[in-house]
Design a protein around this motif. Structure first.
Motif, PDB file in Angstrom:
ATOM      1  N   PRO A  89       0.823  -1.215   0.000  1.00 48.71           N
ATOM      2  CA  PRO A  89       0.000   0.000   0.000  1.00 48.71           C
ATOM      3  C   PRO A  89       0.855   1.263   0.000  1.00 48.71           C
ATOM      4  N   CYS A  90       1.957   1.237   0.728  1.00 45.44           N
ATOM      5  CA  CYS A  90       2.783   2.434   0.829  1.00 45.44           C
ATOM      6  C   CYS A  90       3.378   2.812  -0.527  1.00 45.44           C
ATOM      7  N   GLY A  91       3.649   1.823  -1.361  1.00 45.54           N
ATOM      8  CA  GLY A  91       4.240   2.100  -2.664  1.00 45.54           C
ATOM      9  C   GLY A  91       3.294   2.869  -3.565  1.00 45.54           C
ATOM     10  N   GLN A  92       1.995   2.779  -3.290  1.00 42.56           N
ATOM     11  CA  GLN A  92       1.023   3.465  -4.149  1.00 42.56           C
ATOM     12  C   GLN A  92       0.347   4.602  -3.384  1.00 42.56           C
ATOM     13  N   CYS A  93       0.832   4.856  -2.192  1.00 43.17           N
ATOM     14  CA  CYS A  93       0.112   5.749  -1.290  1.00 43.17           C
ATOM     15  C   CYS A  93       0.223   7.209  -1.713  1.00 43.17           C
ATOM     16  N   PRO A  94      -0.906   7.906  -1.807  1.00 41.41           N
ATOM     17  CA  PRO A  94      -0.856   9.318  -2.215  1.00 41.41           C
ATOM     18  C   PRO A  94      -0.274  10.240  -1.147  1.00 41.41           C
ATOM     19  N   VAL A  95      -0.265   9.799   0.089  1.00 34.73           N
ATOM     20  CA  VAL A  95       0.254  10.680   1.145  1.00 34.73           C
ATOM     21  C   VAL A  95       1.558  10.125   1.719  1.00 34.73           C
TER      22      VAL A  95
END
Ligand code: SF4
Lengths: 635, 360
Positions: free
Chosen positions: B326-332
């Motif tokens: 999730p962090c790899g695609q995370c907008p924030v």
């Protein structure tokens, strides 16, 4: 790797593995770089007792370097970020060891990892390393009982047992040492690389002949010899004398003598564990020196992991037979490759020269390959059959199956996998064919060398390492910006700096798409724009704008992001665990653990399974992120 | 056959059977066997037609006999044109005409014409208008300088530099055309890049076991009905620029004949897309995927990866820790810090992600 996020990650790893005390010491040292004990006590606010205990254990785990200065007599402590980071890779390493050398070897390895470093004499005494009688004996308690039972037996028998038991651990340790997976601990390894270099230089400068040298000459001399001295002092290689013709003892003999038995590489772990390691595997029964202190050799394991990664890539790109041939070649190379790179940092793009691995003789390789592996069925013929009246064939093509008339479905003797092994020449030719295939673009996995008229194969790892790095970056770009972006980046990478028009001409993309994708990639930091003013006024209308893609910079950024993402995953696991704290505490209770079925309700069992699945998934993701770190930093 | 057609045939025959400066006599022309029944009157009629078109010049040969010399079509056109020009253009116009003429197929920018002729802008504009009206010149679109007004002689085809090559129509990239041609090329190349193993062999392959049987399990055969095998290194039967160009032109997908340069341009793009590999410095091309896979992939709709596509497809395309977590695609991502406003503890992306992956 002294970055904020690497540090955060390493502190997390240490806390998860060793608890808060270690983490406190580690992050304090990390913050202040290098501290003496009093300063450390001051900053960390830990008691002397805590510090002494913590430092001693952390030194044993190689998480901390220490150095006693001859000048002021103080001992300085410093973190070893590299070692700390490797905590995250241990699972992967053990899995690989199990795959290659069997379950028992993996257990030995994990014990050494758990202890940081260990004296062989100590390993001999550990109950968990006694060879198991049956598979049911998985638990330490039972093992101990068994050991006690033996101790009560007749004395003579006992001694014999011990000998047999120790033979198992010694032959396994020898295998690990011969492969270079474990090394001997040397004093200099406790000092940071920097201190070792300074020490070596001090020693050199003290020599009278060096003292007499003049400025430039002395510098040159120091440069040339420092590395050698550091190497001599830190080198813990144990494989000498355990190698036979470039192969760790035991591996090859087993294969050629008993071709029908399982091979190391493909050990079926469910098979009888004990027979896997017979005593005659290793030259004589001479045990290893029990006084030796051994530790895990991570740089060497990275070599093995890098090879495994390349084999996986080949397996995706071509047939499994080709992948197995490649695996054998890389295995041979691994035995003679101590580390992935000679330089500490990944060199900048374009500044890296070609470096070929040791060459491996084709004939040696042929012996390594499973004689039952069908090599002929996975490569097409040199010429496509054009119906019954086919034109002249070159005799060279024998062995590639297209030479027989496939259309009638009559396999000739050369196309038959088993009989081809009987004719050595054609087998050699077939192996060579697979290696030639691997040498093809776009990957150029191998390259051929003629040495003294004999065919040899080598691997240019630097180019492959770059390829792996680019592939990881491209995957991210594709996922985030789509395939148009991928094309743009590849064009920029191949052609260098380009203005928008030239970029369009090459990439053949509509301006609208091109601009859009360039703008979003620029915002994401994947491409950059350079302004080249054509006059001193720097008017925008008189300025050329050039786009470029700098994989070094992008990779450095992604590496940081990867560390950060790993930390976040680990922190999330912690958070999830905290959410379930009470429940998980219950499952950890000694009476419940192992007897979950009996003590937990159905609902609780479900929660437990879900928790385990979650944890496994998150840890799996951390491990996948580590694969990327390996590519960007270690290979 | 009409006189005009016969005359044209006679001209072509003269051009192909004799050297350019040959002096033709009656018997040479009759010897070509084009004039029906060697009718002398008709021959004279034909030669006169050609003389009128400035394709033949009447000369006095030896012994005062009639003789003709052949004139190349190009020169003939110039000649015709020249007279016409003199009659139709005023001095300013012919000055402008000559400047445009001198730049050939590259065309020239209006500003440059002005510089070279020194004519005031208003006069120049009028000249250009007149020349364009009489269909002597045309304005062209230059891909390199889309905002510049450029002219060239009406009868010339703009050079690739100007048009950007076959892939541009009026200076605009023709994306659909490019797509259809590259789709065709990838498939064509792929059919020559893989050996289609006969069914019998496939069977045999499946039967063969390695020494311990586990190797087969470790590298499972990606079997399909047909098996495609790579050709050995050094195989010479891959597609070349010439064969690909021929195939494209024969396929009927292109309204204009495409030259090899245009095809090479597209082949390079296909290489950048990791669809083709160029061998021996572009001498031959090999496809990465086998024909079946190429077909399957082309059946899917192109464009950026569909986030709603089923997981299998997404995984196959993009595949590493950063694209999965999730962090790899995370907008924030940039803001996220433990204990902060955005933090792994308050993160709202993990739960849906875990749910999706685990199904509970
Ligand atoms: S907000 Fe969630 S997904 Fe985003 S970086 Fe933080 S932890 Fe990762």
């Amino acid at each position: 790797m002294t970055s904020q996020y690497a540090t955060e990650l390493c502190s997390l790893l240490i806390e998860d593995n060793f608890g808060e005390l270690f983490a406190r010491i580690f992050s304090t040292l990390q913050r202040y770089d290098r501290l003496t004990l009093p300063r450390l006590r001051f900053y960390s606010r830990l008691s002397d007792r805590q510090l002494h205990h913590g430092l001693a254990a952390m030194v044993q785990h190689h998480l901390i370097y220490h150095y006693t200065s001859l000048e002021d007599g103080n001992t300085y402590y410093e973190t070893n970020l590299q070692s700390a980071y490797y905590l995250v890779r241990s699972g992967k390493i053990l899995e690989m060891i199990e795959d290659r050398l069997g379950k028992y070897a993996a257990t030995v390895m994990s014990t050494i990892m758990f202890l940081g470093h260990a004296q062989i004499a100590h390993l001999e005494t550990l109950p968990e390393l006694k060879p198991q009688r049956s598979h049911a004996n998985g638990v330490g308690e039972e093992m101990k009982e068994e050991a006690e039972g033996q101790a009560n037996g007749v004395d003579g028998e006992h001694e014999l047992d011990e000998l047999v038991e120790n033979a198992a651990i010694h032959s396994t340790l020898k295998a690990l040492a011969a492969h270079g997976y474990v090394i001997q601990v040397r004093d200099a390894q406790f000092q940071s690389p920097n201190d070792n270099v300074l020490d070596a230089q001090r020693v050199l400068k003290a020599r009278p002949d060096v003292k007499e040298m003049k400025g430039k000459k002395q510098e040159q001399f120091l440069l040339e010899n420092t590395e050698r001295i550091v190497k001599e002092r830190t080198d813990g290689d144990l494989s000498r004398g355990l190698m036979f013709n470039g192969v760790p003892q035991g591996v090859k003999r087993k294969h050629s003598q008993k071709p029908n038995e399982e091979r190391r590489e493909y050990v079926d772990i469910d098979e009888d564990e004990e027979n896997e390691w017979s005593d005659d595997d290793f030259g004589g029964n001479s045990p290893m020196d029990s006084n030796l202190v051994v530790r895990v050799n991570y740089p060497k394991l990275d070599v093995a992991l890098r090879n495994r990664r390349l084999v996986e890539l080949v397996d995706q790109e071509s047939s499994s037979a080709t992948a197995q041939v490649y695996d054998c070649l890389l295995r041979r190379i691994e035995y003679q490759t101590p580390r992935c790179r000679d330089i500490a940092e990944i060199p900048r793009e374009g500044e890296e020269s070609e470096q070929y691995s040791v060459p491996i003789r084709l004939s040696a390789l042929v012996d390594d390959i499973d004689p039952y592996l069908d090599l002929s069925g996975s490569i097409g013929p040199m010429e496509v059959p054009q119906g019954p009246a086919r034109r002249g064939k070159r005799p060279l093509e024998n062995g590639v199956h297209g030479d027989t008339d496939d259309r009638e479905g009559q396999p000739s003797s050369t196309t038959n996998g088993t009989s081809s092994s009987s004719s050595g020449a054609s087998r050699t030719y077939e192996v060579d064919q697979h290696l030639c295939l691997l040498a093809q673009p776009p990957y150029n996995f191998t390259s051929k060398r003629m040495i003294g008229g004999l065919i040899n194969w080598t691997v240019e790892y630097r180019h492959l390492a770059r390829k792996l790095r680019h592939t990881e970056l491209e995957r991210i770009i594709e996922a985030r910006y789509g395939d148009v972006a991928l094309r743009v980046v590849r064009v920029l990478h191949a052609k260098g700096k380009l203005d928008e028009k030239r970029l369009q001409e090459i990439s053949l993309l509509p301006f609208k798409d091109l601009r859009q994708v360039l703008a979003s990639m620029q915002a994401g930091g994947f491409v950059d724009l350079q302004e080249v003013p054509r006059d001193a006024q720097r008017q925008p209308s008189r300025t050329i704008y050039l786009w470029f893609y700098d994989p070094d910079r992008v990779a450095a950024g992604i590496l940081e992001d990867t560390y950060k993402a790993m930390s976040r995953c680990l922190q999330r696991i912690r958070f999830e665990r905290a959410r379930l704290r009470e429940f998980l505490d219950k499952t950890e209770r000694s009476d419940v653990k192992g007897n979950e079925e009996r003590y937990l309700s159905e609902g609780e069992l479900k929660t437990l399974h879900q928790w385990r699945a979650k944890e496994a998934l998150l840890l799996g993701e951390v491990s996948r992120l580590d694969d990327m770190v390996a590519v960007f930093r270690d290979y | 056959m009409s006189t005009a057609e016969l005359a044209a045939r006679l001209y072509e025959a003269c051009l192909s059977k004799f050297p350019p400066d040959h002096l033709f006599y009656q018997q040479d022309l009759l010897g070509l066997g084009i004039v029906p029944k060697n009718d002398l009157a008709q021959l004279l009629q034909l030669t006169q037609t050609l003389v009128d078109q400035k394709l033949l010049r009447l000369l006095q040969g030896k012994n005062d006999r009639l003789a003709w010399k052949i004139i190349s079509r190009e020169d003939a056109e110039k000649y015709v044109f020249g007279i016409e020009l003199l009659q139709n253009l005023n001095p300013d116009e012919s000055l402008v005409y000559n400047v445009i003429h001198s730049t050939g197929r590259s065309g020239i920018w209006v500003r440059a014409i002005q510089n070279r002729t020194g004519l005031p802008k208003s006069i120049l504009d009028r000249c250009l208008k007149a020349l364009e009206g009489k269909n002597y010149i045309k304005s062209v679109h230059n891909v390199k300088f889309p905002t510049r007004k450029m002219y060239m002689l009406a009868g010339l085809a703009p050079s690739e530099d100007v048009t950007g090559g076959a892939w541009f129509t009026d200076g605009v990239l023709d994306a659909n055309f490019i797509n259809s041609v590259s789709t065709f090329i990838e498939y064509t190349v792929s059919r020559k890049s893989w050996y289609e193993a006969p069914a019998v062999e496939v069977q045999r392959n499946k039967r063969i076991k390695t020494a311990d049987g586990s190797a087969a399990a470790k590298f499972p055969d990606r079997s399909s009905d047909r098996q495609y095998l790579p050709f050995p290194a050094g195989y010479q039967g891959y597609s070349t620029v010439a064969t690909i160009t021929a195939a494209v032109n024969e396929s009927g997908i292109t309204p204009v004949r495409l030259g090899e340069e245009s095809i090479v341009q597209l082949l390079q793009v296909l290489c950048f897309d990791n669809k083709l590999v160029s061998l021996n410095n572009g001498e031959m091309y090999r496809s990465i995927k086998n024909p079946e896979a190429v077909k399957a992939q082309q059946a899917r709709k192109p464009g950026p990866i569909d986030p709603d596509a089923d997981d299998d497809e997404r995984r196959r395309l993009v595949f590493n820790g950063m694209t999965e977590a999730p962090c790899g695609q995370c907008p924030v991502f940039k803001l996220c810090a433990p204990g902060g406003a955005v933090s792994p503890e308050t993160c709202e992306y993990f739960d849906p992600w875990l749910e999706k992956a685990l199904g509970f």
